[in-house]
Design an enzyme around this catalytic site. Structure first.
Site, PDB file in Angstrom:
ATOM      1  N   HIS A   1       0.821  -1.218   0.000  1.00  0.00           N
ATOM      2  CA  HIS A   1       0.000   0.000   0.000  1.00  0.00           C
ATOM      3  C   HIS A   1       0.853   1.265   0.000  1.00  0.00           C
ATOM      4  O   HIS A   1       1.886   1.348   0.659  1.00  0.00           O
ATOM      5  CB  HIS A   1      -0.999  -0.007   1.164  1.00  0.00           C
ATOM      6  CG  HIS A   1      -0.434   0.157   2.537  1.00  0.00           C
ATOM      7  ND1 HIS A   1      -0.247   1.387   3.111  1.00  0.00           N
ATOM      8  CD2 HIS A   1      -0.053  -0.753   3.470  1.00  0.00           C
ATOM      9  CE1 HIS A   1       0.223   1.243   4.344  1.00  0.00           C
ATOM     10  NE2 HIS A   1       0.359  -0.051   4.589  1.00  0.00           N
TER      11      HIS A   1
ATOM     12  N   ASP B   1       3.853  -5.525   3.623  1.00  0.00           N
ATOM     13  CA  ASP B   1       3.388  -4.403   4.430  1.00  0.00           C
ATOM     14  C   ASP B   1       4.352  -4.254   5.602  1.00  0.00           C
ATOM     15  O   ASP B   1       4.223  -4.941   6.614  1.00  0.00           O
ATOM     16  CB  ASP B   1       1.959  -4.658   4.918  1.00  0.00           C
ATOM     17  CG  ASP B   1       1.325  -3.421   5.537  1.00  0.00           C
ATOM     18  OD1 ASP B   1       2.038  -2.427   5.731  1.00  0.00           O
ATOM     19  OD2 ASP B   1       0.119  -3.465   5.840  1.00  0.00           O
TER      20      ASP B   1
ATOM     21  N   GLU C   1      -5.156   1.793   2.128  1.00  0.00           N
ATOM     22  CA  GLU C   1      -5.087   0.628   3.024  1.00  0.00           C
ATOM     23  C   GLU C   1      -5.411   1.027   4.448  1.00  0.00           C
ATOM     24  O   GLU C   1      -6.081   0.285   5.178  1.00  0.00           O
ATOM     25  CB  GLU C   1      -3.685   0.008   2.949  1.00  0.00           C
ATOM     26  CG  GLU C   1      -3.544  -1.323   3.699  1.00  0.00           C
ATOM     27  CD  GLU C   1      -3.081  -1.182   5.151  1.00  0.00           C
ATOM     28  OE1 GLU C   1      -2.989  -2.206   5.846  1.00  0.00           O
ATOM     29  OE2 GLU C   1      -2.804  -0.036   5.593  1.00  0.00           O
ATOM     30  N   GLU C   2      -4.937   2.206   4.837  1.00  0.00           N
ATOM     31  CA  GLU C   2      -5.158   2.663   6.208  1.00  0.00           C
ATOM     32  C   GLU C   2      -6.621   3.045   6.450  1.00  0.00           C
ATOM     33  O   GLU C   2      -7.022   3.237   7.596  1.00  0.00           O
ATOM     34  CB  GLU C   2      -4.245   3.849   6.530  1.00  0.00           C
ATOM     35  CG  GLU C   2      -2.754   3.569   6.382  1.00  0.00           C
ATOM     36  CD  GLU C   2      -2.186   2.644   7.448  1.00  0.00           C
ATOM     37  OE1 GLU C   2      -2.957   2.200   8.329  1.00  0.00           O
ATOM     38  OE2 GLU C   2      -0.983   2.358   7.393  1.00  0.00           O
TER      39      GLU C   2
END
Length: 230
Positions: A23, A98, A69-70
């Site tokens: 990400h 990640d 992604e967060e």
């Protein structure tokens, strides 16, 4: 707010697409150089190495750089939700990176069969775990497993029945004495003391660990790019 995933494909059969991703975004409180600039760097290095080495994939490799992604895995979730049933069938596996350079980190591989943590991936995930461990064993590098806990971009793929695996160097867990014996570092200190903090800058990187994890990702990506799906 609008945002975008970035995808780049190699040549090779789309019937057995290998998706490799990390990400691009970070939390608002920090610059995100380890989380997840390090993972993005590993994906980019894999793509560069495959080109420079003249590797001609039998199976298409799709390099994916996920947005949001967060924000509840929105980027990878959007990608998987937009796949047709045929697209899902043609996706051989997903490899996720990640965090790959935690300053007090470890080399960990997702527990594909759930033998260590109980949460397994779809059929084929154990094989991915085994190929990662083969790289580390061939290079005399200790490694361990980490659970599929739903906390990164592999989750939408697993939910869709696509085999998955990947790498993780650690965040808020404290390093144990046993891990210090394997990897060095400081016992009792977080694997990444700057996780989701403003100090997640270029000074928050273990460059040697990043090189090792990038090598593992390149090795596994090439193995699946060159081998027909069973």
């Amino acid at each position: 707010m609008e945002t975008f995933n970035i995808l780049a494909d190699t040549a090779g059969s789309a019937e057995n697409t290998v998706v490799v991703g990390g990400h691009l975004d970070s939390v608002q409180d920090g610059p995100g150089i380890n989380d997840n600039g390090s993972g993005v760097a590993a994906v980019l290095e894999t793509a560069r190495w495959m080109k420079d080495a003249g590797i001609k994939p039998v199976n298409r490799v799709r390099f994916a750089f996920w947005a949001a992604e967060e924000d509840d895995l929105d980027g990878s979730g959007h990608y998987v939700n937009a796949l047709s049933e045929d697209d899902i069938r043609r996706t051989a596996l997903y490899l996720n990176v990640d965090m790959a350079a935690s300053p007090n980190g470890v080399r960990s591989v997702h527990d594909g069969d759930g033998s260590d943590f109980g949460d397994d991936g779809p059929e084929g995930s154990k094989e991915i775990e085994d190929v990662f461990f083969r790289f580390f064993e061939e290079n005399s590098l200790p490694a361990e497993t980490t659970p599929f806990d739903g906390g990164s971009d592999y989750e939408p793929f697993l939910q869709a029945g696509i085999p998955g695996g990947g790498l993780f160097s650690g965040d808020v867990e404290s390093k144990t004495d046993t891990q210090v014996q394997s990897y060095g570092g400081t016992a009792g200190r977080d694997l990444d003391p700057c996780y989701h903090e403003a100090c997640d800058t270029l000074s928050n990187i273990d460059s040697a660990l990043l090189q090792e994890m990038s090598g593992a990702l390149a090795y596994v990506t090439a193995a699946y790019a060159l081998a027909p799906r069973n």
